[in-house]
Scaffold this active site. Structure first.
Site, PDB file in Angstrom:
ATOM      1  N   HIS A   1     -12.217  12.188  -6.013  1.00 30.59           N
ATOM      2  CA  HIS A   1     -13.408  12.982  -5.454  1.00 30.59           C
ATOM      3  C   HIS A   1     -13.109  14.170  -7.253  1.00 30.59           C
ATOM      4  CE1 HIS A   1     -12.062  14.144  -1.094  1.00 30.59           C
ATOM      5  NE2 HIS A   1     -11.379  13.920  -1.868  1.00 30.59           N
TER       6      HIS A   1
ATOM      7  N   GLU B   1      -4.300  12.378   7.327  1.00 29.92           N
ATOM      8  CA  GLU B   1      -3.736  12.152   6.226  1.00 29.92           C
ATOM      9  C   GLU B   1      -2.705  13.291   6.265  1.00 29.92           C
ATOM     10  OE1 GLU B   1      -5.926  13.674   2.912  1.00 29.92           O
ATOM     11  OE2 GLU B   1      -4.642  13.782   1.736  1.00 29.92           O
TER      12      GLU B   1
ATOM     13  N   HIS C   1     -12.215   6.267  -3.099  1.00 36.36           N
ATOM     14  CA  HIS C   1     -11.756   7.036  -2.815  1.00 36.36           C
ATOM     15  C   HIS C   1     -10.883   8.091  -3.851  1.00 36.36           C
ATOM     16  CE1 HIS C   1     -10.142   9.230   0.767  1.00 36.36           C
ATOM     17  NE2 HIS C   1      -9.785  10.358  -0.350  1.00 36.36           N
TER      18      HIS C   1
ATOM     19  N   ARG D   1     -19.772  26.647 -12.754  1.00 34.90           N
ATOM     20  CA  ARG D   1     -20.502  27.851 -12.515  1.00 34.90           C
ATOM     21  C   ARG D   1     -21.750  27.563 -12.725  1.00 34.90           C
ATOM     22  NH1 ARG D   1     -16.382  32.625 -13.876  1.00 34.90           N
ATOM     23  NH2 ARG D   1     -15.129  32.372 -12.673  1.00 34.90           N
TER      24      ARG D   1
ATOM     25  N   ASP E   1      -7.664   9.481  -5.319  1.00 34.54           N
ATOM     26  CA  ASP E   1      -7.584  10.747  -5.105  1.00 34.54           C
ATOM     27  C   ASP E   1      -8.514  11.919  -5.851  1.00 34.54           C
ATOM     28  OD1 ASP E   1      -8.142  11.861  -2.851  1.00 34.54           O
ATOM     29  OD2 ASP E   1      -6.196  12.209  -2.542  1.00 34.54           O
TER      30      ASP E   1
HETATM   31  O1  LIG Z   1     -15.967  25.515  -1.248  1.00 35.37           O
HETATM   32  C1  LIG Z   1     -15.400  26.338  -0.099  1.00 35.37           C
HETATM   33  O2  LIG Z   1     -15.813  27.402  -0.405  1.00 35.37           O
HETATM   34  C2  LIG Z   1     -14.802  26.299   0.614  1.00 35.37           C
HETATM   35  C3  LIG Z   1     -14.396  27.444   1.369  1.00 35.37           C
HETATM   36  C4  LIG Z   1     -13.869  26.974   2.550  1.00 35.37           C
HETATM   37  C5  LIG Z   1     -12.710  25.691   2.687  1.00 35.37           C
HETATM   38  C6  LIG Z   1     -12.882  24.374   1.950  1.00 35.37           C
HETATM   39  C7  LIG Z   1     -12.418  22.828   1.324  1.00 35.37           C
HETATM   40  O3  LIG Z   1     -11.274  22.860   2.330  1.00 35.37           O
HETATM   41  C8  LIG Z   1     -12.584  22.177   0.176  1.00 35.37           C
HETATM   42  C9  LIG Z   1     -11.818  21.301   0.497  1.00 35.37           C
HETATM   43  C10 LIG Z   1     -11.896  19.932  -0.780  1.00 35.37           C
HETATM   44  O4  LIG Z   1     -10.948  19.528  -0.553  1.00 35.37           O
HETATM   45  C11 LIG Z   1     -11.699  18.154  -1.396  1.00 35.37           C
HETATM   46  N1  LIG Z   1     -10.391  16.783  -1.132  1.00 35.37           N
HETATM   47  C12 LIG Z   1      -9.245  16.818  -2.546  1.00 35.37           C
HETATM   48  N2  LIG Z   1      -8.496  15.912  -2.381  1.00 35.37           N
HETATM   49  C13 LIG Z   1      -8.456  15.913  -1.047  1.00 35.37           C
HETATM   50  C14 LIG Z   1      -7.612  15.465   0.152  1.00 35.37           C
HETATM   51  O5  LIG Z   1      -6.923  14.746  -0.017  1.00 35.37           O
HETATM   52  N3  LIG Z   1      -7.958  15.556   1.202  1.00 35.37           N
HETATM   53  C15 LIG Z   1      -8.783  16.543   1.746  1.00 35.37           C
HETATM   54  N4  LIG Z   1      -9.781  16.851   1.063  1.00 35.37           N
HETATM   55  C16 LIG Z   1      -9.759  16.514  -1.017  1.00 35.37           C
HETATM   56  C17 LIG Z   1     -12.546  17.681  -0.448  1.00 35.37           C
HETATM   57  O6  LIG Z   1     -13.389  17.042  -1.391  1.00 35.37           O
HETATM   58  C18 LIG Z   1     -12.912  18.674  -0.288  1.00 35.37           C
HETATM   59  O7  LIG Z   1     -14.163  18.989  -0.039  1.00 35.37           O
HETATM   60  C19 LIG Z   1     -13.776  24.513   0.350  1.00 35.37           C
HETATM   61 ZN   LIG Z   2      -9.587  12.448  -0.674  1.00 32.49          ZN
END
Ligand SMILES: O=C(O)c1cccc(C(=O)CC[C@H]2O[C@@H](n3cnc4c(=O)[nH]cnc43)[C@H](O)[C@@H]2O)c1
Ligand SMILES: [Zn+2]
EC number: 3.5.4.40
Length: 353
Positions: free
Chosen positions: A29, A213, A27, A82, A291
């Site tokens: 990212h 979470e 897990h 980008r 994470d």
């Molecule tokens: O990329 C975009 O444009 C966008 C638009 C609206 C919302 C989002 C997200 O919510 C992206 C969140 C992204 O965060 C990542 N992530 C990393 N660590 C964690 C965690 O501890 N718990 C939950 N999510 C996490 C995850 O991969 C999401 O895709 C993006």
């Molecule tokens: Zn996560």
């Protein structure tokens, strides 16, 4: 960056054991693994960003008031990626950091929607991650696999796009093994994603959503019932529901526990209040993970050190924890046997010193 979370009290010998222990990370990212050096390199490449170019300034920048603040900061780092070259650089450097920690196998959670909606060509994106994966395996010996996750808060458009990218035979990368769901949970009910998970599962992908979470155990139940979760990302609030713990234990649904992350995003107040011990007591399989390590001032070695303290583990206990992760990974059986053998050989050699 919550540097104070690194445990300075851990016995030096145990730390040395952990440093050399062959490990699997299930897990972690992609963007959340960008080291301060890579973040500042990308910030310098794209100077219109609000992300600091000075690695020292990142310590403050990566200190979060709550989960929503963490996601805001996370997305500012996403904005730094980008071009396909940025994607390739990030992926390759993440693999180097994993290899340095004796991580033999990692399932890296990638959010392709965030890149394609920012204009990166989908074919070039897939080629960049695959190129980095192959280079990492050849040069560092670390095997990478991908989990494509839906950023839930971005809605069903993101779910559709992620599912298409994960299931289209012309695009789907060779390293893709699983399908996830990330981002905030509040106001993002899991059941709405059932049709997308159904399609991903039908295409042969494993289901590994985040759940529990930042919301209660009902979200974990939803992930099990509607998304057919095979492992749960975090699952922290499962501790509030004894029936859920019994279900997870009976059906051997592992929790991907990320202790320092839960403190850094303020999902759990202190490490001593983390429910990992209750999970183990209930017979739930747990794996230890990092994470978004640089954002949380941690790495996988530190997470094992934290786990050793919270679970009162010696070397054999830590080796069992490392083997749990290998066992419940989506690596093939020969690969699993190879890493478990390495863990046993390393541990026996250490204890015979
Ligand atoms: O990329 C975009 O444009 C966008 C638009 C609206 C919302 C989002 C997200 O919510 C992206 C969140 C992204 O965060 C990542 N992530 C990393 N660590 C964690 C965690 O501890 N718990 C939950 N999510 C996490 C995850 O991969 C999401 O895709 C993006
Ligand atoms: Zn996560």
């Amino acid at each position: 960056m919550t540097e104070h979370l690194v445990d300075p009290q851990a016995p030096r010998d145990l730390k040395a054991f952990i440093a050399g222990l062959p490990k699997a990370e299930l897990h972690v990212h992609h963007v959340g693994s960008a080291s301060p050096r890579i973040v500042s390199e990308l910030a310098a490449r794209h100077p219109d960003s609000k992300v600091p170019t000075d690695p020292a300034a990142l310590v403050d920048y990566f200190t979060f008031t709550d989960f929503a603040h963490f996601i805001d900061v996370y997305l500012s780092v996403v904005d730094l990626i980008r071009t396909p070259e940025d994607v390739r650089l990030l992926t390759y450097e993440v693999a180097r950091d994993l290899a340095r920690q004796q991580v033999r196998y990692a399932e890296l959670t990638i959010t392709p929607f965030s890149s394609t909606r920012r204009g990166i060509d989908e074919r070039a994106f897939m080629d960049a991650i695959e190129d980095a994966r192959k280079a990492a395996e050849a040069e560092f010996g670390t095997v990478l696999r991908w989990c494509f996750d839906i950023p839930g808060e971005a809605g069903l458009e993101a779910a559709e796009e992620t599912t298409r990218l994960a299931t289209d035979d012309r695009l789907r990368p060779e390293g893709l093994v699983s399908f996830g769901l990330g981002g905030p949970e509040v106001g993002v009910p899991r059941p709405q994603f059932k049709p997308y998970f159904d399609r991903a599962i039908a295409a042969g992908l494993h289901s590994v959503p985040h759940a529990g979470e930042t919301t209660g155990p009902e979200t974990v139940w939803d992930a099990l019932t509607h998304l057919r979760a095979e492992r749960i990302g975090h699952g922290t609030s499962s501790a509030q529901d004894p029936k859920l713990l019994a279900h997870l234990a009976e059906h051997r649904i592992p929790l991907e526990v990320c202790p320092t992350s839960n403190i850094a995003t303020r999902a759990v107040r202190t490490l001593d209040e983390h429910p990992i011990k209750e999970f183990v007591k209930a017979g739930v399989v747990v794996t230890i993970n990092s994470d978004d390590p640089p954002m949380f001032g941690t790495d996988l070695e530190n997470e094992y050190t934290v786990a050793a303290r919270l679970l009162d583990l010696d070397e054999r206990g830590l080796a069992d924890l490392a083997k749990n992760a290998v066992e419940v990974s989506f690596l093939d059986e020969a690969g699993k046997a190879g890493i478990k053998g390495e863990i046993d050989t390393y541990t026996a050699g250490w204890l015979d010193r």
